[in-house]
Motif scaffolding. Structure first.
Motif, PDB file in Angstrom:
ATOM      1  N   SER A   1      -2.404   3.476  -7.065  1.00 54.59           N
ATOM      2  CA  SER A   1      -2.970   4.468  -6.144  1.00 54.59           C
ATOM      3  C   SER A   1      -2.328   4.408  -4.760  1.00 54.59           C
ATOM      4  CB  SER A   1      -4.490   4.308  -6.011  1.00 54.59           C
ATOM      5  OG  SER A   1      -5.107   4.472  -7.259  1.00 54.59           O
ATOM      6  N   GLY A   2      -1.153   3.839  -4.673  1.00 52.64           N
ATOM      7  CA  GLY A   2      -0.431   3.795  -3.396  1.00 52.64           C
ATOM      8  C   GLY A   2       0.389   5.054  -3.166  1.00 52.64           C
ATOM      9  N   THR A   3       1.172   5.002  -2.078  1.00 52.52           N
ATOM     10  CA  THR A   3       1.962   6.170  -1.686  1.00 52.52           C
ATOM     11  C   THR A   3       3.436   5.808  -1.618  1.00 52.52           C
ATOM     12  OG1 THR A   3       0.136   7.073  -0.382  1.00 52.52           O
ATOM     13  CG2 THR A   3       2.345   7.877   0.149  1.00 52.52           C
ATOM     14  N   VAL A   4       4.269   6.681  -2.162  1.00 51.34           N
ATOM     15  CA  VAL A   4       5.719   6.547  -2.019  1.00 51.34           C
ATOM     16  C   VAL A   4       6.198   7.670  -1.116  1.00 51.34           C
ATOM     17  CG1 VAL A   4       7.946   6.604  -3.201  1.00 51.34           C
ATOM     18  CG2 VAL A   4       6.002   5.437  -4.261  1.00 51.34           C
TER      19      VAL A   4
ATOM     20  N   ALA B   1      -1.013   6.264 -10.699  1.00 53.67           N
ATOM     21  CA  ALA B   1      -1.645   7.283  -9.848  1.00 53.67           C
ATOM     22  C   ALA B   1      -1.058   7.285  -8.440  1.00 53.67           C
ATOM     23  CB  ALA B   1      -3.165   7.083  -9.801  1.00 53.67           C
ATOM     24  N   LEU B   2       0.261   7.293  -8.366  1.00 53.34           N
ATOM     25  CA  LEU B   2       0.911   7.262  -7.059  1.00 53.34           C
ATOM     26  C   LEU B   2       0.888   8.641  -6.401  1.00 53.34           C
ATOM     27  CD1 LEU B   2       4.101   5.089  -7.760  1.00 53.34           C
ATOM     28  CD2 LEU B   2       1.818   4.360  -7.006  1.00 53.34           C
TER      29      LEU B   2
ATOM     30  N   ASP C   1       0.831  -1.207   0.000  1.00 57.51           N
ATOM     31  CA  ASP C   1       0.000   0.000   0.000  1.00 57.51           C
ATOM     32  C   ASP C   1       0.865   1.257   0.000  1.00 57.51           C
ATOM     33  OD1 ASP C   1      -2.856  -1.116   0.515  1.00 57.51           O
ATOM     34  OD2 ASP C   1      -1.557  -2.159   1.955  1.00 57.51           O
ATOM     35  N   ALA C   2       1.994   1.153   0.639  1.00 60.49           N
ATOM     36  CA  ALA C   2       2.916   2.293   0.675  1.00 60.49           C
ATOM     37  C   ALA C   2       4.347   1.790   0.656  1.00 60.49           C
ATOM     38  CB  ALA C   2       2.679   3.136   1.930  1.00 60.49           C
TER      39      ALA C   2
ATOM     40  N   ALA D   1       5.649   5.376 -14.785  1.00 60.59           N
ATOM     41  CA  ALA D   1       5.041   4.385 -13.889  1.00 60.59           C
ATOM     42  C   ALA D   1       4.292   5.082 -12.762  1.00 60.59           C
ATOM     43  CB  ALA D   1       6.121   3.477 -13.309  1.00 60.59           C
ATOM     44  N   ALA D   2       4.895   6.136 -12.219  1.00 60.24           N
ATOM     45  CA  ALA D   2       4.243   6.868 -11.133  1.00 60.24           C
ATOM     46  C   ALA D   2       2.923   7.473 -11.609  1.00 60.24           C
ATOM     47  CB  ALA D   2       5.175   7.970 -10.625  1.00 60.24           C
TER      48      ALA D   2
END
Lengths: 390, 161
Positions: A302-305, A327-328, A256-257, A322-323
Motif C-alpha cells: 500500500s505504498g507509493t511509487v 496495492a501500490l 513508505d514511498a 507485484a504492483a
C-alpha cells in the motif's frame, strides 16, 4: 549567437546561429545569464530520445534578462530577470487551468507525433526533441520564450543566479516527486538516483516531513553528498540486494514511498538490466527500467511509487503483478514546473532550501561540448554543470 | 467518405449528447475553455479560420473546403464548446458541429450552436482534421497557434549581419 547544438549521438557542438525573434505576440526574447546541463540532456546526448534532428539547440534549465516582449505580453517587462520552466504551458487550456502545465494542450506544435505513441501529447518542452515541439533550447546566448506570461518567474533583484536557476527544473521536479509520495510524519522514503534531481528530492522529502530518506546509487561522491544532507545511503556496487537491504533498514516493512529519480538509462548488476542494455543497444528495446523494477519490488504494501525519472517508450519485464499484489499507488510525469516555482522561490528566500549545493562546475559555453562528454562519462566529478554567460 | 482511420468512432457512443443520439457516428470532438460568447465571436470572424489554415502541411487546402454558417444559439459563460464531425454525411464531407456543453460533466445542453462544414477531397483526412482542430482550439484559447517556424537552429547557415 552561440548555441550548443545536438549534431548526433554523443556529439554536441557549439555553433554560431541566428538570434531568435518574436514569432507570436505572447513571446519574449531572453538574454541568457545562466543555463544548466540536466541529467535528462544526457538521454538526448546518448541518442535514446527519438525525434532529435541534427542542429537542434539543447537546454531546458535557463534564466536570463527579458530583452523584448510581444504585443500580448502582460506580466513581464523588458529588463526583468526571469527563470524559465522547462515545460511550456499556454496558460489557458483545461490542463493549464488545473495547473497541470506539463500536459498543456496547445504548446506542442507537433502534438500529433506523441499522440500516435501515447494517445495524447504532453506540453512542448524547450530543447527536448521534435516530439515535444522542436523548440530551440536555452544553452545559448538568447532564447525565445513562448507564452511568456505563463512560462516565467520574475526573480528579485540582487539574488544570485545559482540560487534560483534550478527553479527551472530540478528543484520543482524533486519537490513534486516528494509531494507525490504523500509523505506523512515518520515516513521513510527511498530514492533511486543521487543525481541532482535525487538530491532535490532528498531535501524536499525532509521539508515535507519524512523522518528518514534512504538513497541508492553507485557513484560514491554523489552518495557522500546525499549523506551530507541527511540521507542514509546504499551503494549498489557494494551490495545489489536492494530490496533485502531496504527491508532490513525498515524493520521488515519496506519504505513508505519509493522515488525513481533514474529513468530510462538505469545502471546496475542485475540480469534484467544486462538484458535491457543489450536490447537498447540493438534497438530491440527502448528503456532500461531496472531502478523502477527495484522501487516496485522494495516498496511497502500500500505504498507509493513516484517517478520523476524520464521514460520514453515501452518497459520490458515490468513487475505489474507485484504492483497490483501490493496495492501500490503510482504517481509520475513531467513536472508541472510553473505550479511550484513561486512557492519554492519563497522557500529559497526564507532560507529553507538552497539548491546551489549541487553545482560542481561553472563554465563558458565554449566549454559546453567537453562538459557534455565529461558529464556523461565522469559522474564522480561532474554532478551539475552550469553555463555562465556574464 | 474516404479513408478515415483515426479519431473515428464506428459505433454509437452511448451517451447523453442529443445530436449523437440522433446520429451515432459523430466523433473527433475538441473542447475549449472559452466562454461561449468568445467562441461565438471567434467563428464570426472568418480571418480566424484563415489563420488556422496557415502553415498546415502542403496541400491541406486541397483537402479542405471550409464553409461557416451563422451561429444561432450559444450557451452562457458556463458552457464550453465541443466539435463533432460526422462521417455519415455525403461522401467526401466531414462536418464539425459546435455544441455547448457543461464545463464539468453533467448533460449537454440541447441547442446546436454552430456548424462548420469541411470537405476532404483526398485520403488522409483524419490527421489533417486532427491538425485543424488542434490549431483552431489553440487559436481560440490562446490567441495564437504554437510555432517554431523561423526559430534559430544549427541547421541553417549563419550569416553575419
Amino acid at each position: 549567437m552561440k548555441a550548443l547544438c545536438w549534431e548526433g549521438k554523443q556529439n554536441v557542438v557549439m555553433k554560431q546561429v541566428h538570434d531568435p525573434t518574436i514569432l507570436n505576440p505572447n513571446d519574449a526574447i531572453i538574454k541568457v545569464t545562466s543555463a544548466a546541463i540536466c541529467g535528462s540532456d544526457l538521454h538526448l546526448y546518448n541518442g535514446v530520445i527519438p525525434t532529435m534532428e541534427k542542429g537542434d539547440i539543447l537546454g531546458h534549465e535557463t534564466m536570463g534578462i527579458v530583452m523584448e516582449v510581444g504585443s500580448l505580453v502582460k506580466n513581464v517587462k523588458v529588463g526583468d530577470k526571469i527563470v524559465i520552466p522547462f515545460d511550456i504551458g499556454c496558460g489557458h487550456c483545461h490542463h493549464c487551468e488545473e495547473t497541470n502545465y506539463s500536459t498543456c494542450d496547445n504548446s506542442n506544435p507537433n502534438a500529433i507525433i506523441p499522440e500516435k505513441l501515447y494517445g495524447y501529447s504532453g506540453a512542448g518542452l524547450f530543447g527536448y526533441s521534435h516530439m515535444y515541439g522542436g523548440y530551440a533550447g536555452g544553452q545559448a546566448e538568447f532564447i525565445r520564450v513562448p507564452y511568456v506570461d505563463t512560462n516565467s518567474l520574475v526573480v528579485p533583484e540582487g539574488i544570485d543566479d545559482d540560487k534560483v536557476l534550478f527553479l527551472s527544473d530540478i528543484l520543482p521536479t524533486g519537490y513534486m516527486a516528494a509531494e507525490n509520495c504523500n509523505i506523512k510524519p515518520g515516513d521513510v522514503v527511498a530514492i533511486w538516483g543521487a543525481g541532482p534531481v535525487g538530491q532535490m528530492a532528498i531535501k524536499s522529502a525532509f521539508l515535507l516531513g519524512a523522518e528518514r530518506v534512504i538513497v541508492i546509487d553507485h557513484v560514491q561522491s554523489r552518495l557522500d553528498l546525499a549523506r551530507s544532507i541527511g540521507a542514509e545511503v546504499i551503494n549498489f556496487d557494494e551490495d545489489d540486494a536492494i530490496t533485502e537491504q531496504l527491508r532490513f533498514l525498515t524493520g521488515g516493512r519496506g519504505p513508505d514511498a519509493c522515488i525513481d529519480a533514474v529513468g530510462l538509462e538505469a545502471h546496475g548488476h542485475t540480469v534484467l538490466n544486462a538484458i535491457d542494455t543489450v536490447k537498447q543497444k540493438i534497438k530491440l528495446g527502448t528503456d532500461r527500467p531496472d531502478a523502477l523494477r527495484q522501487a516496485i519490488q522494495a516498496c511497502k504494501k500500500s505504498g507509493t511509487v513516484s517517478v520523476p525519472g524520464v521514460y520514453g517508450g515501452f518497459l520490458d519485464k515490468f513487475p505489474f503483478g507485484a504492483a497490483f499484489g501490493k496495492a501500490l499507488t503510482f504517481k509520475m510525469g513531467q513536472t508541472h514546473t510553473q505550479r511550484y516555482m513561486k512557492p519554492l522561490l519563497e522557500k529559497i528566500m526564507n532560507g529553507d532550501i538552497d539548491p546551489s549545493f549541487v553545482i560542481s562546475h561553472r563554465i563558458r559555453i565554449e566549454d559546453g561540448p567537453e562538459a557534455y562528454k565529461q558529464f556523461n562519462e565522469n559522474k564522480t566529478d561532474y554532478r551539475k554543470v552550469v553555463l555562465k554567460f556574464q | 467518405m474516404e479513408n478515415i482511420e483515426t479519431n473515428t468512432r464506428r459505433e454509437s457512443p452511448k451517451n447523453s449528447i442529443p445530436i449523437l443520439e440522433a446520429d451515432p457516428n459523430y466523433y473527433a470532438s475538441a473542447s475549449v475553455t472559452n466562454p461561449a460568447s468568445d467562441a461565438f465571436a471567434f467563428f464570426q470572424d472568418s480571418s480566424n479560420i484563415s489563420r488556422v489554415l496557415e502553415d498546415l502541411p502542403k496541400g491541406i487546402k486541397n483537402f479542405l473546403d471550409l464553409s461557416l454558417t451563422s451561429a444561432e444559439e450559444l450557451g452562457s459563460d458556463e458552457y464550453k464548446i465541443v466539435w463533432h464531425n460526422s462521417p455519415k454525411l455525403s461522401a467526401g464531407d466531414i462536418t464539425f458541429f459546435i455544441k455547448a456543453s457543461p464545463l464539468r460533466g453533467g448533460s449537454i445542453i440541447s441547442s446546436q450552436a454552430n456548424l462548420v462544414g469541411i470537405k476532404f477531397k483526398d485520403d488522409g483526412p483524419s490527421t489533417l482534421m486532427n491538425l485543424f482542430i488542434k490549431r483552431m482550439k489553440a487559436l481560440l484559447e490562446t490567441g495564437v497557434i504554437a510555432t517554431t517556424k523561423g526559430q534559430p537552429s544549427g541547421r541553417e547557415e549563419y550569416h553575419q549581419h
